[in-house]
Design a protein around this motif. Structure first.
Motif, PDB file in Angstrom:
ATOM      1  N   PRO A 280       0.808  -1.327  -0.044  1.00  0.00           N
ATOM      2  CA  PRO A 280       0.078  -0.089   0.123  1.00  0.00           C
ATOM      3  C   PRO A 280       0.822   1.246   0.021  1.00  0.00           C
ATOM      4  CG  PRO A 280      -0.130  -1.144   1.949  1.00  0.00           C
ATOM      5  CD  PRO A 280       0.549  -1.962   1.179  1.00  0.00           C
ATOM      6  N   ARG A 281       2.279   1.244   0.446  1.00  0.00           N
ATOM      7  CA  ARG A 281       3.027   2.306   0.576  1.00  0.00           C
ATOM      8  C   ARG A 281       3.258   3.052  -0.908  1.00  0.00           C
ATOM      9  NH1 ARG A 281       2.677   2.102   5.846  1.00  0.00           N
ATOM     10  NH2 ARG A 281       3.891   0.485   6.722  1.00  0.00           N
TER      11      ARG A 281
ATOM     12  N   ASN B 243      -5.703   3.086   4.865  1.00  0.00           N
ATOM     13  CA  ASN B 243      -5.128   3.964   5.805  1.00  0.00           C
ATOM     14  C   ASN B 243      -3.517   4.122   5.631  1.00  0.00           C
ATOM     15  OD1 ASN B 243      -7.233   4.902   7.135  1.00  0.00           O
ATOM     16  ND2 ASN B 243      -6.848   3.659   8.763  1.00  0.00           N
ATOM     17  N   GLN B 244      -2.969   3.055   4.971  1.00  0.00           N
ATOM     18  CA  GLN B 244      -1.597   2.793   5.121  1.00  0.00           C
ATOM     19  C   GLN B 244      -1.099   3.548   3.678  1.00  0.00           C
ATOM     20  OE1 GLN B 244      -0.574  -1.101   5.938  1.00  0.00           O
ATOM     21  NE2 GLN B 244      -0.332  -0.631   7.933  1.00  0.00           N
TER      22      GLN B 244
ATOM     23  N   GLN C 256      -9.243  -4.914   7.863  1.00  0.00           N
ATOM     24  CA  GLN C 256      -7.958  -4.955   6.864  1.00  0.00           C
ATOM     25  C   GLN C 256      -8.201  -3.983   5.972  1.00  0.00           C
ATOM     26  OE1 GLN C 256      -8.128  -7.270   9.693  1.00  0.00           O
ATOM     27  NE2 GLN C 256      -9.047  -8.581   8.563  1.00  0.00           N
TER      28      GLN C 256
ATOM     29  N   LYS D 254       0.908  13.740   6.391  1.00  0.00           N
ATOM     30  CA  LYS D 254      -0.133  13.546   7.438  1.00  0.00           C
ATOM     31  C   LYS D 254       0.383  12.007   7.868  1.00  0.00           C
ATOM     32  CE  LYS D 254      -3.939  15.724   5.124  1.00  0.00           C
ATOM     33  NZ  LYS D 254      -5.154  15.564   4.522  1.00  0.00           N
ATOM     34  N   PRO D 255       0.904  12.043   9.011  1.00  0.00           N
ATOM     35  CA  PRO D 255       1.567  10.399   9.679  1.00  0.00           C
ATOM     36  C   PRO D 255       0.205  10.149  10.573  1.00  0.00           C
ATOM     37  CG  PRO D 255       2.683  12.406  10.659  1.00  0.00           C
ATOM     38  CD  PRO D 255       1.956  13.031   9.553  1.00  0.00           C
ATOM     39  N   GLY D 256       0.394   8.953  10.729  1.00  0.00           N
ATOM     40  CA  GLY D 256      -0.740   8.360  11.535  1.00  0.00           C
ATOM     41  C   GLY D 256      -0.283   6.983  12.265  1.00  0.00           C
ATOM     42  N   PRO D 257      -0.931   6.587  13.125  1.00  0.00           N
ATOM     43  CA  PRO D 257      -0.394   5.290  13.653  1.00  0.00           C
ATOM     44  C   PRO D 257      -0.480   4.043  12.659  1.00  0.00           C
ATOM     45  CG  PRO D 257      -2.805   5.926  14.452  1.00  0.00           C
ATOM     46  CD  PRO D 257      -2.164   7.192  13.948  1.00  0.00           C
ATOM     47  N   ASP D 258      -1.619   3.987  11.671  1.00  0.00           N
ATOM     48  CA  ASP D 258      -1.676   3.007  10.766  1.00  0.00           C
ATOM     49  C   ASP D 258      -0.679   3.199   9.601  1.00  0.00           C
ATOM     50  OD1 ASP D 258      -3.477   1.568  11.956  1.00  0.00           O
ATOM     51  OD2 ASP D 258      -5.089   2.215  10.492  1.00  0.00           O
ATOM     52  N   LYS D 259      -0.560   4.506   9.139  1.00  0.00           N
ATOM     53  CA  LYS D 259       0.653   4.583   8.304  1.00  0.00           C
ATOM     54  C   LYS D 259       1.996   4.615   8.587  1.00  0.00           C
ATOM     55  CE  LYS D 259      -0.524   8.170   5.168  1.00  0.00           C
ATOM     56  NZ  LYS D 259      -0.293   9.492   4.786  1.00  0.00           N
ATOM     57  N   ASN D 260       2.247   4.687   9.890  1.00  0.00           N
ATOM     58  CA  ASN D 260       3.761   4.439  10.302  1.00  0.00           C
ATOM     59  C   ASN D 260       3.918   3.027  10.882  1.00  0.00           C
ATOM     60  OD1 ASN D 260       4.130   7.184   9.935  1.00  0.00           O
ATOM     61  ND2 ASN D 260       3.689   7.854  11.861  1.00  0.00           N
ATOM     62  N   ALA D 261       2.879   2.293  10.847  1.00  0.00           N
ATOM     63  CA  ALA D 261       2.913   0.836  11.069  1.00  0.00           C
ATOM     64  C   ALA D 261       3.775   0.175  10.362  1.00  0.00           C
ATOM     65  CB  ALA D 261       1.605  -0.174  11.156  1.00  0.00           C
ATOM     66  N   VAL D 262       4.619  -0.757  11.102  1.00  0.00           N
ATOM     67  CA  VAL D 262       5.670  -1.469  10.225  1.00  0.00           C
ATOM     68  C   VAL D 262       5.151  -2.410   9.213  1.00  0.00           C
ATOM     69  CG1 VAL D 262       7.825  -2.874  10.625  1.00  0.00           C
ATOM     70  CG2 VAL D 262       7.270  -1.433  12.269  1.00  0.00           C
ATOM     71  N   TYR D 263       4.154  -3.358   9.712  1.00  0.00           N
ATOM     72  CA  TYR D 263       3.495  -4.319   8.816  1.00  0.00           C
ATOM     73  C   TYR D 263       2.641  -3.628   7.704  1.00  0.00           C
ATOM     74  CZ  TYR D 263       2.174  -9.157   7.731  1.00  0.00           C
ATOM     75  OH  TYR D 263       1.965 -10.298   7.329  1.00  0.00           O
ATOM     76  N   GLU D 264       2.837  -4.086   6.717  1.00  0.00           N
ATOM     77  CA  GLU D 264       1.563  -3.431   5.674  1.00  0.00           C
ATOM     78  C   GLU D 264       0.725  -4.242   4.657  1.00  0.00           C
ATOM     79  OE1 GLU D 264       5.207  -2.904   2.364  1.00  0.00           O
ATOM     80  OE2 GLU D 264       5.146  -1.446   3.942  1.00  0.00           O
TER      81      GLU D 264
ATOM     82  N   ARG E  64      -7.724  -0.500   7.270  1.00  0.00           N
ATOM     83  CA  ARG E  64      -6.076  -0.494   7.688  1.00  0.00           C
ATOM     84  C   ARG E  64      -5.369  -0.139   6.131  1.00  0.00           C
ATOM     85  NH1 ARG E  64      -5.935  -4.294  11.093  1.00  0.00           N
ATOM     86  NH2 ARG E  64      -6.788  -3.307  12.612  1.00  0.00           N
ATOM     87  N   LEU E  65      -5.683  -1.152   5.057  1.00  0.00           N
ATOM     88  CA  LEU E  65      -4.600  -1.086   4.081  1.00  0.00           C
ATOM     89  C   LEU E  65      -4.948   0.342   3.459  1.00  0.00           C
ATOM     90  CD1 LEU E  65      -5.086  -4.325   2.344  1.00  0.00           C
ATOM     91  CD2 LEU E  65      -3.055  -3.268   2.907  1.00  0.00           C
TER      92      LEU E  65
ATOM     93  N   GLU F  75      -2.740  -6.225  11.879  1.00  0.00           N
ATOM     94  CA  GLU F  75      -1.776  -5.584  12.899  1.00  0.00           C
ATOM     95  C   GLU F  75      -0.871  -6.536  13.463  1.00  0.00           C
ATOM     96  OE1 GLU F  75      -4.082  -2.387  16.029  1.00  0.00           O
ATOM     97  OE2 GLU F  75      -5.248  -4.376  15.590  1.00  0.00           O
TER      98      GLU F  75
ATOM     99  N   SER G 241      -6.273  11.924   7.109  1.00  0.00           N
ATOM    100  CA  SER G 241      -5.786  11.163   6.050  1.00  0.00           C
ATOM    101  C   SER G 241      -6.163   9.522   6.564  1.00  0.00           C
ATOM    102  CB  SER G 241      -4.233  11.282   6.078  1.00  0.00           C
ATOM    103  OG  SER G 241      -3.545  10.007   5.474  1.00  0.00           O
ATOM    104  N   GLU G 242      -6.158   9.339   7.882  1.00  0.00           N
ATOM    105  CA  GLU G 242      -6.643   8.005   8.292  1.00  0.00           C
ATOM    106  C   GLU G 242      -8.069   7.961   8.695  1.00  0.00           C
ATOM    107  OE1 GLU G 242      -4.030   6.101  10.852  1.00  0.00           O
ATOM    108  OE2 GLU G 242      -2.187   6.413   9.867  1.00  0.00           O
TER     109      GLU G 242
ATOM    110  N   GLY H 282      -2.275  -5.047   6.116  1.00  0.00           N
ATOM    111  CA  GLY H 282      -3.579  -4.867   6.684  1.00  0.00           C
ATOM    112  C   GLY H 282      -3.868  -5.508   7.732  1.00  0.00           C
TER     113      GLY H 282
END
Lengths: 204, 124
Positions: free
Chosen positions: A67-68, A92-93, A86, B39-49, A89-90, B53, A174-175, B51
Motif C-alpha cells: 500500500p505504500r 490508511n496505510q 483490514q 499526514k502521519p498516523g498510527p496506521d501509516k507509520n505501522a511496520v507491517y503493511e 487499515r490498508l 496488525e 488522512s486516516e 492490513g
C-alpha cells in the motif's frame, strides 16, 4: 491566462500550462492500483490488466503489492465484516493522494449477499469512495470507464483554494477509524464522517 | 588543450550529475512544503503493511542448542552424499579406499558419540 490567449498561442505552436494542470496531468496518467482482490470481481480486474483490455493504456498497469506505493484501491469483490478492518487499515496505510474505486455490486452495497449476516453493505460505509461501478461482476469495459471517470476527477482537482482535494488540505484527515469486531456487528457499524444512512422518502 | 582544462570537463560532469540527482529531491521537498502537508498516523507509520496488525516482537532469539543440533545434522546430511558413491562402487573398491572410507565414517560416528555424551542432543 485566459482561454482566448491560450488558444491563440497554441495556434502559433506555443503550448502553455499551469502548475496545477501539469501536476494533475502527471498524476492522472500514473495511477498505480493496489494489488488486492477480494472475490470474483478481481478476475475481471485481472482481465482488465491483460492484453485484450490493456489497462496499461491508462498508465495504471503497475499493480503494487504494497500500500505504500499505491495510489488507487480497487475494492474488487465482497467485503466481509471479517475483512473490513483490514481493508480500512490498508487504505490508511496508502500515502496521499489516494483514491478508491468500489467495483461491483458487493463492494458498493453488499450485492447478492446483502442479507448475509457477515457481509458489509458497501465499503463506502468506512472509507470515501470516488467511483462506484455496478455490475455482478462489472465487465472490464466498466472498470476502464470507472478509471477514465477517476482520471477526469483527478484532472479537475484544484491545487489551492477552499475546494482543493483532501490530500492538499492540512486539516483533512488522512486516516479513517478502523472498525473493531463486536458481538454482532462491526463497532462502529459505519463511519458517520463519510457515510449517512439513506433517507427513505415515502410518497402519498 | 592544456591538462588543466581536460580535467575541467570532469568537474563540469560531476556538478551536472550532482545537480541532476539532487534537483528532483529538492523539488519534491519544496512541493511538499508548499502544497502537500505531511499526514502521519498510527496506521501509516505501522511496520507491517498487509492490513493486519503486527503482534509481538520480530526480535526472536533462538536457543544456542539449536545451532549445535543443526550443525550435527548438517554433518550427517553431507555424509550421505559421500555414502552414495561409496555404496555404488563398493564391490570394485581396493582395500585402501575401503579403509579410508571406514575411518571417515568412524571419525564422524565418534564425533556424534562425543556430542551425545556432552548432552548436546538433550534440550533442557
Amino acid at each position: 491566462m485566459n482561454e482566448g490567449l491560450r488558444s491563440e498561442l497554441s495556434k502559433q505552436g506555443i503550448f502553455t500550462t499551469t502548475l496545477g494542470d501539469l501536476y494533475n496531468w502527471g498524476r492522472k496518467n500514473s495511477v498505480w492500483p493496489l494489488q488486492f482482490g477480494l472475490a470474483c470481481c478481481a478476475i475481471e480486474m485481472i482481465a482488465t490488466t491483460m492484453a485484450r483490455y490493456d489497462l496499461a493504456r491508462f498508465g495504471a498497469e503497475v499493480f503494487r503489492p504494497s500500500p505504500r506505493q499505491a495510489d488507487l484501491m480497487i475494492v474488487a469483490g465482497t467485503v466481509t465484516k471479517k475483512m473490513a478492518p483490514q481493508v480500512v487499515r490498508l487504505y490508511n496505510q496508502m500515502p496521499e493522494p489516494k483514491y478508491v474505486i468500489a467495483m461491483g455490486a458487493c463492494a458498493i452495497s453488499g450485492g447478492p449477499f446483502k442479507q448475509g449476516y457477515n457481509v458489509l453493505k458497501g465499503i463506502d460505509r468506512f472509507i470515501p469512495v470516488d467511483v462506484h461501478i455496478p455490475g455482478c461482476p462489472p465487465r472490464p469495459e466498466a472498470l476502464i470507464h470507472a478509471f477514465m471517470t477517476l482520471q477526469k476527477k483527478i484532472d479537475e482537482q484544484k491545487l489551492t483554494g477552499r475546494d482543493r482535494p483532501r490530500h492538499l488540505d492540512p486539516d483533512a484527515p488522512s486516516e479513517f477509524p478502523v472498525p473493531k469486531f463486536g458481538e454482532h456487528d462491526l463497532i462502529p457499524s459505519n463511519n458517520p464522517a463519510v457515510w449517512h444512512a439513506p433517507k427513505l422518502v415515502r410518497e402519498g | 588543450m592544456n591538462p588543466q582544462s581536460a580535467y575541467l570537463v570532469i568537474v563540469v560532469f560531476l556538478v551536472a550529475a550532482t545537480a541532476f540527482s539532487v534537483a528532483p529531491l529538492v523539488l519534491a521537498w519544496v512541493w511538499a512544503k508548499t502544497y502537500s502537508p505531511r499526514k502521519p498516523g498510527p496506521d501509516k507509520n505501522a511496520v507491517y503493511e498487509c492490513g493486519l496488525e503486527s503482534k509481538g516482537d520480530a526480535w526472536v532469539q533462538f536457543r544456542s542448542e539449536y545451532y549445535l543440533y543443526g550443525i550435527i545434522f548438517l554433518i550427517f546430511d553431507v555424509e550421505t552424499i559421500f555414502l552414495l558413491p561409496f555404496a555404488v562402487a563398493f564391490t570394485h573398491l581396493p582395500l585402501g579406499a575401503f579403509i579410508a572410507m571406514i575411518v571417515f565414517l568412524l571419525l564422524l560416528a565418534e564425533g556424534l558419540v562425543w556430542a551425545w555424551r556432552k548432552g548436546v542432543l538433550k534440550w533442557s
